[in-house]
Design an enzyme around this catalytic site. Structure first.
Site, PDB file in Angstrom:
ATOM      1  CD  GLU A 112      29.995  15.805  26.459  1.00  0.00           C
ATOM      2  OE1 GLU A 112      30.934  15.021  26.227  1.00  0.00           O
ATOM      3  OE2 GLU A 112      29.730  16.206  27.592  1.00  0.00           O
ATOM      4  CG  HIS A 239      38.021  20.076  26.550  1.00  0.00           C
ATOM      5  ND1 HIS A 239      37.356  21.157  26.021  1.00  0.00           N
ATOM      6  CD2 HIS A 239      37.072  19.217  26.966  1.00  0.00           C
ATOM      7  CE1 HIS A 239      36.043  20.945  26.126  1.00  0.00           C
ATOM      8  NE2 HIS A 239      35.850  19.772  26.696  1.00  0.00           N
ATOM      9  NE  ARG A 286      36.035  16.265  24.295  1.00  0.00           N
ATOM     10  CZ  ARG A 286      35.839  15.832  25.498  1.00  0.00           C
ATOM     11  NH1 ARG A 286      36.854  15.369  26.177  1.00  0.00           N
ATOM     12  NH2 ARG A 286      34.659  15.852  26.025  1.00  0.00           N
ATOM     13  CG  HIS A 347      40.236  17.436  28.957  1.00  0.00           C
ATOM     14  ND1 HIS A 347      39.784  18.120  30.060  1.00  0.00           N
ATOM     15  CD2 HIS A 347      39.216  16.603  28.594  1.00  0.00           C
ATOM     16  CE1 HIS A 347      38.547  17.736  30.350  1.00  0.00           C
ATOM     17  NE2 HIS A 347      38.195  16.801  29.481  1.00  0.00           N
ATOM     18  NE  ARG A 382      38.234  11.472  27.523  1.00  0.00           N
ATOM     19  CZ  ARG A 382      37.417  12.311  28.158  1.00  0.00           C
ATOM     20  NH1 ARG A 382      36.368  11.863  28.803  1.00  0.00           N
ATOM     21  NH2 ARG A 382      37.643  13.599  28.140  1.00  0.00           N
TER      22      ARG A 382
HETATM   23  P1  FAD Z   1      40.676  11.280  39.555  1.00  0.00           P
HETATM   24  O1  FAD Z   1      39.263  11.627  39.713  1.00  0.00           O
HETATM   25  O2  FAD Z   1      41.550  12.285  38.913  1.00  0.00           O
HETATM   26  O3  FAD Z   1      41.281  10.950  40.982  1.00  0.00           O
HETATM   27  C1  FAD Z   1      42.663  10.705  41.122  1.00  0.00           C
HETATM   28  C2  FAD Z   1      42.980  10.598  42.595  1.00  0.00           C
HETATM   29  O4  FAD Z   1      44.289  10.077  42.785  1.00  0.00           O
HETATM   30  C3  FAD Z   1      42.982  11.932  43.330  1.00  0.00           C
HETATM   31  O5  FAD Z   1      42.349  11.698  44.567  1.00  0.00           O
HETATM   32  C4  FAD Z   1      44.454  12.227  43.576  1.00  0.00           C
HETATM   33  O6  FAD Z   1      44.699  13.015  44.714  1.00  0.00           O
HETATM   34  C5  FAD Z   1      44.950  10.822  43.785  1.00  0.00           C
HETATM   35  N1  FAD Z   1      46.395  10.644  43.605  1.00  0.00           N
HETATM   36  C6  FAD Z   1      47.120  10.794  42.476  1.00  0.00           C
HETATM   37  N2  FAD Z   1      48.409  10.492  42.710  1.00  0.00           N
HETATM   38  C7  FAD Z   1      48.498  10.148  44.013  1.00  0.00           C
HETATM   39  C8  FAD Z   1      49.564   9.759  44.863  1.00  0.00           C
HETATM   40  N3  FAD Z   1      50.814   9.665  44.419  1.00  0.00           N
HETATM   41  N4  FAD Z   1      49.290   9.492  46.159  1.00  0.00           N
HETATM   42  C9  FAD Z   1      48.040   9.604  46.658  1.00  0.00           C
HETATM   43  N5  FAD Z   1      46.989   9.970  45.893  1.00  0.00           N
HETATM   44  C10 FAD Z   1      47.217  10.235  44.599  1.00  0.00           C
HETATM   45  N6  FAD Z   1      35.036  12.772  31.928  1.00  0.00           N
HETATM   46  C11 FAD Z   1      33.761  12.442  31.631  1.00  0.00           C
HETATM   47  O7  FAD Z   1      33.464  11.257  31.407  1.00  0.00           O
HETATM   48  N7  FAD Z   1      32.796  13.405  31.591  1.00  0.00           N
HETATM   49  C12 FAD Z   1      33.051  14.703  31.836  1.00  0.00           C
HETATM   50  O8  FAD Z   1      32.154  15.537  31.813  1.00  0.00           O
HETATM   51  C13 FAD Z   1      34.387  15.087  32.121  1.00  0.00           C
HETATM   52  N8  FAD Z   1      34.710  16.374  32.349  1.00  0.00           N
HETATM   53  C14 FAD Z   1      35.970  16.685  32.764  1.00  0.00           C
HETATM   54  C15 FAD Z   1      36.253  18.000  33.120  1.00  0.00           C
HETATM   55  C16 FAD Z   1      37.497  18.316  33.629  1.00  0.00           C
HETATM   56  C17 FAD Z   1      37.808  19.739  34.011  1.00  0.00           C
HETATM   57  C18 FAD Z   1      38.488  17.316  33.753  1.00  0.00           C
HETATM   58  C19 FAD Z   1      39.841  17.633  34.294  1.00  0.00           C
HETATM   59  C20 FAD Z   1      38.214  16.004  33.362  1.00  0.00           C
HETATM   60  C21 FAD Z   1      36.961  15.687  32.866  1.00  0.00           C
HETATM   61  N9  FAD Z   1      36.648  14.386  32.501  1.00  0.00           N
HETATM   62  C22 FAD Z   1      35.359  14.059  32.181  1.00  0.00           C
HETATM   63  C23 FAD Z   1      37.602  13.313  32.696  1.00  0.00           C
HETATM   64  C24 FAD Z   1      37.262  12.575  33.997  1.00  0.00           C
HETATM   65  O9  FAD Z   1      36.860  13.533  34.958  1.00  0.00           O
HETATM   66  C25 FAD Z   1      38.436  11.808  34.536  1.00  0.00           C
HETATM   67  O10 FAD Z   1      39.006  11.007  33.540  1.00  0.00           O
HETATM   68  C26 FAD Z   1      37.972  10.901  35.674  1.00  0.00           C
HETATM   69  O11 FAD Z   1      37.267  11.655  36.629  1.00  0.00           O
HETATM   70  C27 FAD Z   1      39.160  10.231  36.306  1.00  0.00           C
HETATM   71  O12 FAD Z   1      38.738   9.589  37.480  1.00  0.00           O
HETATM   72  P2  FAD Z   1      39.818   8.798  38.318  1.00  0.00           P
HETATM   73  O13 FAD Z   1      39.100   8.231  39.472  1.00  0.00           O
HETATM   74  O14 FAD Z   1      40.555   7.893  37.430  1.00  0.00           O
HETATM   75  O15 FAD Z   1      40.868   9.910  38.773  1.00  0.00           O
HETATM   76  C1  SIN Z   2      33.288  18.387  28.797  1.00  0.00           C
HETATM   77  O1  SIN Z   2      32.384  18.606  29.600  1.00  0.00           O
HETATM   78  O2  SIN Z   2      33.428  18.973  27.724  1.00  0.00           O
HETATM   79  C2  SIN Z   2      34.286  17.363  29.149  1.00  0.00           C
HETATM   80  C3  SIN Z   2      33.706  16.061  28.908  1.00  0.00           C
HETATM   81  C4  SIN Z   2      34.775  15.037  28.965  1.00  0.00           C
HETATM   82  O3  SIN Z   2      35.944  15.353  29.116  1.00  0.00           O
HETATM   83  O4  SIN Z   2      34.411  13.863  28.821  1.00  0.00           O
END
Ligand code: FAD
Ligand code: SIN
Length: 522
Positions: A112, A239, A286, A347, A382
């Site tokens: 990427e 993004h 990005r 994003h 990032r």
């Molecule tokens: P999340 O997976 O967002 O989980 C957060 C959790 O907290 C959820 O269950 C939510 O319901 C819960 N929550 C929040 N507030 C509360 C509350 N007050 N009470 C109870 N529950 C709560 N990163 C990469 O490294 N590679 C990728 O390819 C990539 N692609 C992406 C594509 C998209 C569309 C998006 C949006 C993000 C992408 N990212 C990617 C970023 C990455 O997905 C996230 O940074 C990562 O998944 C965050 O994980 P997390 O466990 O911190 O939070």
């Molecule tokens: C993407 O697939 O372009 C998102 C990857 C990321 O947010 O790390």
């Protein structure tokens, strides 16, 4: 009242991975706002970094991460993340996560923007789904873990709630658990030895975001109110390529991996433009690509630009990007024959709750991991696919750290019930939806990809007004999820804006036209 050794708020990669590791020590509760899989993790497309095979090596990944972050990164956090990536990828594979392989049997690693090597493990264009699927299944079958879905964490419980003035104890605050809103509308006490914020990001403070609706910055807001340290919020990653489909929220992501596969950005007239901005063209980091698109849209007055993949072999496109192909087709775009209209979207929250290398916050017994945290890995920007890895590396480290202190703490049951004296049912839902709209518009217009002193100060005034109005409403209302989220988003908007005002330079994701741009402060 519920009591568990570990209370985890959030069911994405960070929360689930902490839970699986901590369940070897004691009882675990995971509370999550909606269904278990409603997370940013589930929507991740591109993949997860794993520095595992030559010609790649740790030094190359560390250099790429530092360069993307304009060297504002914490070098140790970068080293840790890179060097521990092979173990965390192996954990996933052992648990049953499938990553794509080539016909020869070797992993099909993607590349990427900003990466000097192909090092991204992926499962088609739905890597996050695959990781969430496996981790959540493991959690659901684990007898030591209880899931409370549709439960909403309102507030962290600290000494403040037992009548001690935390201002006098600012460096010695303990977290005893959280007040949680149940699906029945009751506020319950969830008490624990250790609490973990794994609440993800806050893209919903902006008008257009790739984040699911649960990403409202609750973790940062709760931690800020509990007096944890928050940092780097001015760095919000847009993004470059979300599908332009104005009525859709969240905006559907068109993965950067598609550009890694050869797709090219074109302006509204179908002409390439990225060579004007960076020699890496469509594969520049990005922040550069998002600003370039923003500029092209302003120059032409268009609402989007295009991503062209018509020159890529059709079978390969369908094999590698089936979800994107199906999504585009569902709105009448055949990406093998037509260009995809794309637009930048909020994003990723780079900043967050400050943690050390074991994901410990400044508050005793409170960890933060995943997107809610600020480990220092990302610096001012990032590098793609580093965040799923960061979530796994630091949640693992947090669980290992908790193991060391497990016998030092007991659950404090001397916590008062939630105080809702003098409140009444809030029937003015329209006030809340209107304030969310105003916040979204303010943040997008004044604290978005391109900022200025005037815009930032204007945003701050508007946010202060929204803050006062909302606090007044909150104090009088029976607590509900909508008003809590609004309150949290306003606080996050305030933190992004004030930190943006304080930074008197343009660097990484923070671009203020009144300050000169620094690319490599060393
Ligand atoms: P999340 O997976 O967002 O989980 C957060 C959790 O907290 C959820 O269950 C939510 O319901 C819960 N929550 C929040 N507030 C509360 C509350 N007050 N009470 C109870 N529950 C709560 N990163 C990469 O490294 N590679 C990728 O390819 C990539 N692609 C992406 C594509 C998209 C569309 C998006 C949006 C993000 C992408 N990212 C990617 C970023 C990455 O997905 C996230 O940074 C990562 O998944 C965050 O994980 P997390 O466990 O911190 O939070
Ligand atoms: C993407 O697939 O372009 C998102 C990857 C990321 O947010 O790390």
């Amino acid at each position: 009242m519920y009591t568990f050794d570990f209370l985890i708020i959030g069911s994405g990669a960070a929360g689930l991975n902490f839970a699986l590791n901590a369940s070897k020590l004691g009882s675990v509760a995971i509370i999550t706002k909606e269904e278990i899989f409603n997370t940013s993790t589930y929507y991740a497309q591109g993949g997860i970094v794993g520095v595992m095979f030559p010609p790649d090596n740790f030094e190359k990944h560390i250099k790429d991460t530092l360069e993307a972050g304009s060297y504002l990164n914490d070098r140790v956090a970068v080293e840790i993340t890179s060097r521990e990536s092979p173990d965390r990828i192996k954990d996933l594979i052992e648990l049953g996560v499938r990553f794509d392989k080539k016909e020869t049997g070797v992993y099909d690693l993607a590349r990427e923007g900003g990466h000097s090597e192909s090092r991204i493990f992926h499962f088609k264009d739905k890597t996050g789904y695959e990781i969430e699927r496996v981790l959540s299944n493991k959690v659901l079958e684990n007898p030591n873990i209880t899931i409370f879905d549709h439960h909403f964490a309102i507030e962290l419980i600290t000494q403040h709630h037992i009548g001690i003035n935390v201002e006098d104890e600012i460096d010695n605050i303990d977290c005893f658990g959280a007040y949680v809103l149940t699906p029945q509308g009751k506020v319950e006490k969830f008490l624990s030895k250790f609490t973990v914020l794994a609440t993800g990001g806050s893209g919903n403070v902006y008008l257009t975001t790739t984040n699911p609706t649960v990403a409202t910055g609750d973790g940062v807001a709760m931690a800020y109110r509990a007096k944890a340290q928050i940092m780097d919020m001015e760095f919000f990653q847009f993004h470059p390529t979300a599908l332009f489909n104005p009525k859709e929220r969240p905006a559907f992501l068109i993965t950067e991996a598609l550009r890694g596969y050869g797709a090219v950005l074109k302006d509204i007239n179908g002409k390439e433009f990225m060579h004007k901005y960076d020699p890496r063209k469509s594969l520049a980091p990005r922040d550069i690509v998002a600003r370039a698109i923003d500029n092209e849209m302003k120059l032409s007055g268009s609402e989007h630009v295009y991503l062209d993949c018509r020159h890529i072999n059709k079978d390969e496109l369908l094999e590698h990007f089936p979800t994107i192909y199906a999504k585009c087709l569902s709105i009448g775009i055949d990406m093998t024959k037509e260009m995809i209209p794309v637009v930048p979207a909020a994003h990723y929250q780079v900043g967050g709750v400050v943690v050390d290398y074991s994901a410990r916050t400044k508050i005793n017994r409170l960890y933060a991991c995943g997107e809610v945290s600020r480990t220092g890995l990302h610096g001012a920007n990032r590098l793609g696919s580093n965040s799923l890895l960061e979530a796994l590396v630091f949640s693992y480290r947090a669980a290992k750290d908790a193991e060391k202190y497990f016998n030092d703490y007991s659950i404090n049951k001397n916590i008062p019930e939630w105080n809702d004296e003098g409140v009444k049912l809030n029937e003015e839902l329209v006030l809340i939806t209107q304030e969310v709209k105003e916040l979204n518009q303010t943040m997008t217009a004044y604290v978005g990809i391109v900022r200025s002193n005037l815009r930032l100060n204007r945003a701050l005034k508007r946010i202060q007004m929204l803050y006062e109005e909302t606090e007044e409403l909150y104090k009088k209302s029976v607590v509900n999820r909508q008003i809590c989220e609004l309150r949290n988003m306003i606080l996050v908007g305030y933190l992004i804006t004030t930190m943006a005002i304080s930074r008197k330079e343009s660097i990484g994701l923070h671009y203020n036209i009144d300050h000169p741009f620094k690319t490599k402060p060393q």
